[in-house]
Design a protein around this motif. Structure first.
Motif, PDB file in Angstrom:
ATOM      1  N   UNK A 230      15.300 -36.230 -21.894  1.00 39.03           N
ATOM      2  CA  UNK A 230      15.750 -35.720 -23.192  1.00 39.03           C
ATOM      3  C   UNK A 230      17.228 -35.335 -23.126  1.00 39.03           C
ATOM      4  N   UNK A 231      17.610 -34.657 -22.073  1.00 40.29           N
ATOM      5  CA  UNK A 231      19.011 -34.249 -21.907  1.00 40.29           C
ATOM      6  C   UNK A 231      19.917 -35.480 -21.849  1.00 40.29           C
ATOM      7  N   UNK A 232      19.500 -36.478 -21.103  1.00 42.42           N
ATOM      8  CA  UNK A 232      20.312 -37.687 -20.987  1.00 42.42           C
ATOM      9  C   UNK A 232      20.444 -38.376 -22.349  1.00 42.42           C
ATOM     10  N   UNK A 233      19.324 -38.449 -23.083  1.00 41.51           N
ATOM     11  CA  UNK A 233      19.376 -39.105 -24.401  1.00 41.51           C
ATOM     12  C   UNK A 233      20.201 -38.301 -25.397  1.00 41.51           C
ATOM     13  N   UNK A 234      20.062 -36.978 -25.360  1.00 47.42           N
ATOM     14  CA  UNK A 234      20.850 -36.140 -26.269  1.00 47.42           C
ATOM     15  C   UNK A 234      22.339 -36.286 -25.976  1.00 47.42           C
ATOM     16  N   UNK A 235      22.691 -36.399 -24.695  1.00 49.77           N
ATOM     17  CA  UNK A 235      24.099 -36.555 -24.331  1.00 49.77           C
ATOM     18  C   UNK A 235      24.648 -37.861 -24.908  1.00 49.77           C
ATOM     19  N   UNK A 236      23.870 -38.928 -24.810  1.00 50.01           N
ATOM     20  CA  UNK A 236      24.313 -40.223 -25.339  1.00 50.01           C
ATOM     21  C   UNK A 236      24.477 -40.157 -26.857  1.00 50.01           C
ATOM     22  N   UNK A 237      23.499 -39.555 -27.513  1.00 51.78           N
ATOM     23  CA  UNK A 237      23.549 -39.407 -28.976  1.00 51.78           C
ATOM     24  C   UNK A 237      24.792 -38.602 -29.382  1.00 51.78           C
TER      25      UNK A 237
END
Lengths: 414, 414
Positions: free
Chosen positions: A396-403
């Motif tokens: 989730x953290x990785x995806x939120x960072x990309x977003x």
């Protein structure tokens, strides 16, 4: 136009066991929405005569149209015909064209037709029969006490053919449908659902056609506008008028229409501005670049990228000075800036973006899980380095960072 | 064990418009089936107070457990609380821990909390509150006239966490379930569903507990073993015995158990063998590396990677000789080999893997869409370069290439 309320009843224990999702109801709902029929309920009931009968009784009381999928097959637990007969008393008769088709199928296959295969040719007396061009059991339409009953097989391919060829023309005729429904999704980034709703609350309050529905999405927020009108052109105009009002209040956050993704929008902006971007990705591991390269034609705006998970890669390939990696640390604004600047020069892109942070599960250099620095630079001195704290697990953290990276890039380019 | 009948009510107009399928009901049904709870109905109702209330009334009459998903969010059309209050008269109060969580979220984000955000912290008086670890609105369990009402958010990730952590333990306790069901998924790569079924057909034929169900997956094939026994230990033993028989026939293709992914397996094998891997990714755009870095502890086995979408990046950063890029072409075994060899040396990993090919929609260098070369090398002369033709659209081809890359790496390491 006469307004009809419909419901969809799916018959099949496999749905209640979770073996399949009720995608038939989804598909039929999409179709009916387009033709201005309100779908007010979906229900699923198992292969049990008492319960199917009760469900039909309930549906008859509240809906103008009941669309039943499933339970028309050859086996003993296919009980849709029996349940409707119990409800309506309608006689069941053999449909000769369907029977001939079944017989000739078994002749062709040199197979033995067991008695239960004949069941699929049995139809309600007085029903309109819809020819099944991809399977055995025909569809049926029959009216009882002002309720229109539509029976379709559960196999999606058969259901869709019968719905498109037989049901839709019937319904359009029945509703004397001269109105059209148009629906558009407006997609926003960088604004929460409640803040967005707050921004446009006056528009929502003053508005009934199109309807305005804010929806939280996995990423960002969307607003669905649904307009009814006499013609497609009028419906589109109603949507366009409301869209302008919404853009007036929240246009800064609008990135896409309908299925448009943030990476498509960024791709488009880069293309228009003849810019390219390359990313140095530590915790995001290539995900930012992957999404961009997923867009058709990506080669025009992205030469590639570097995944610099290890500190040594940050130093060797991306020339982050050792005073940063060793003294300041890789989870820092300084590191994010150096990565963004150098990925830009190493890959020869007009913009550089970088991601460095702690995806978890463990802290790094004393920084807690979720701490992420994102940097963006161009060749003209623009430099945006931001720190974020994201919640959630590693992915989730990785995806939120990309977003968030896409959000920053969008803000820079728009 | 007490037999309970359940139904699942989903609240949300987006389902009735067909914008999403009711996958929540599918997932919950699967879970309940494992624990011996009969799910007799699914229903879907829109964001309309009168109709949600009527649906709740109907459900109360026929089910021991009513699981409601959706309608707990912050907006005005989230009406689940109001509908249940209308049915039951239960007072709604503020749940302080949830309120504190929402406030601190907005504090951290420096965002403004609008009044409607507070709505998510409102709960039924007397309800058991289930902590939402991935979102805002908590879950609730409350009993009224012998019906157990379970309220969960509609966002699948939140629903699943609340169901697993809060609802399942509650239901197991309620049913005084003395038999235990254990279920295990065996995951395979490099073998098709029908071949796998063929390999183990004697085991399937001779077996009733555990049941053996082959399932096609988005990636690879799985076999679900489901055993019933008096104790967990006995159930696990039944599964273990059958698993040994299956591994005897098809163990070479087995990569994971339950939720284990191929990247986790590859991670584990690399760790055991003290190896690292780096990828040079052209059409796959960083997706291979991203999946590996998604695994906790990835730094031990992956220093990073290079996305070399542009030919110039292949030449400059990965030193592919110009006689390959210009004369032979980048869609070639030679290019794949050079990329794999050089990404290994540039990033200092023990293994190098490369992906080069045509994701589409257009041909590249005369090669048709779907043509992909994957190369793997180590430092000891091992060299595996393979050509594939994948079907599908751009994203499908890219994903299939990554999956195949993992398969090749798994085969090399196992």
């Amino acid at each position: 136009m006469k307004q009809l309320n419909a419901e969809i009843v799916a018959v099949g224990t496999e749905l209640l066991l979770g073996q399949i999702a009720n995608t038939n109801a989804q598909w039929i709902s999409q179709q009916l929405a387009l033709y201005g029929v309100n779908v007010l309920f979906h229900s699923v009931v198992g292969d049990n005569l008492t319960r199917v009968h009760a469900e039909f009784e309930h549906a008859a009381k509240r809906s103008d149209i009941v669309i039943v999928t499933g339970g028309l097959g050859p086996t003993d637990d296919d009980l849709t015909r029996e349940a409707y007969q119990l409800l309506s008393g309608t006689p069941i008769i053999e449909h000769k064209p369907s029977m001939d088709k079944i017989s000739s199928y078994f002749d062709r296959q040199n197979g033995t037709m067991t008695p239960n295969n004949k069941k699929q040719a049995r139809v309600f007396e007085g029903a309109t029969i819809l020819e099944n061009k991809v399977g055995m059991a025909p569809g049926m339409i029959i009216t009882k006490n002002n309720t229109i009953w539509i029976f379709l097989p559960g196999v999606p391919k058969e259901m869709k053919q019968l719905f498109s060829d037989g049901v839709l023309p019937y319904i359009k005729n029945k509703t004397q449908d001269t109105t059209t429904i148009e629906s558009t999704m407006l997609r926003f980034i960088g604004i929460g659902e409640s803040q967005l709703e707050h921004e446009i609350k006056d528009i929502i309050a003053a508005q009934s056609n199109p309807t305005i529905a804010p929806l939280a999405q996995t990423e960002g927020v969307a607003i669905r506008l649904t307009a009814k009108a006499e013609t497609m052109k009028q419906a589109k105009q109603l949507i366009a008028d409301t869209q302008i009002k919404i853009e007036d209040k929240a246009g800064a956050y609008l990135y896409g229409i309908d299925d448009e993704t943030i990476e498509q929008k960024v791709f488009q902006l880069l293309l228009e501005q003849r810019k390219t971007v390359a990313a140095a990705e530590s915790l995001t591991g290539g995900l930012f670049t992957d999404r961009l390269i997923g867009v058709e034609g990506a080669s025009a705006i992205c030469p590639g990228g570097i995944v610099c998970y290890d500190t040594k890669v940050k130093e060797d390939l991306l020339h982050v000075p050792s005073h940063i990696t060793r003294d300041i640390g890789v989870i820092s604004a300084e590191c994010a800036e150096s990565l963004a600047l150098n990925v830009r020069s190493v890959l020869g892109s007009s913009l550089g973006i970088s991601f460095t942070g702690v995806a978890g599960p463990d802290k790094v250099e004393g920084y807690s899980v979720g701490t992420v620095y994102i940097g963006i630079v161009d060749g003209k001195g623009t430099k945006r380095i931001k720190k974020f704290i994201f919640n959630g697990d590693r992915q989730t953290i990785r995806k939120k960072a990309v977003w968030k990276g896409y959000q920053l890039l969008f803000n820079l380019l728009k």
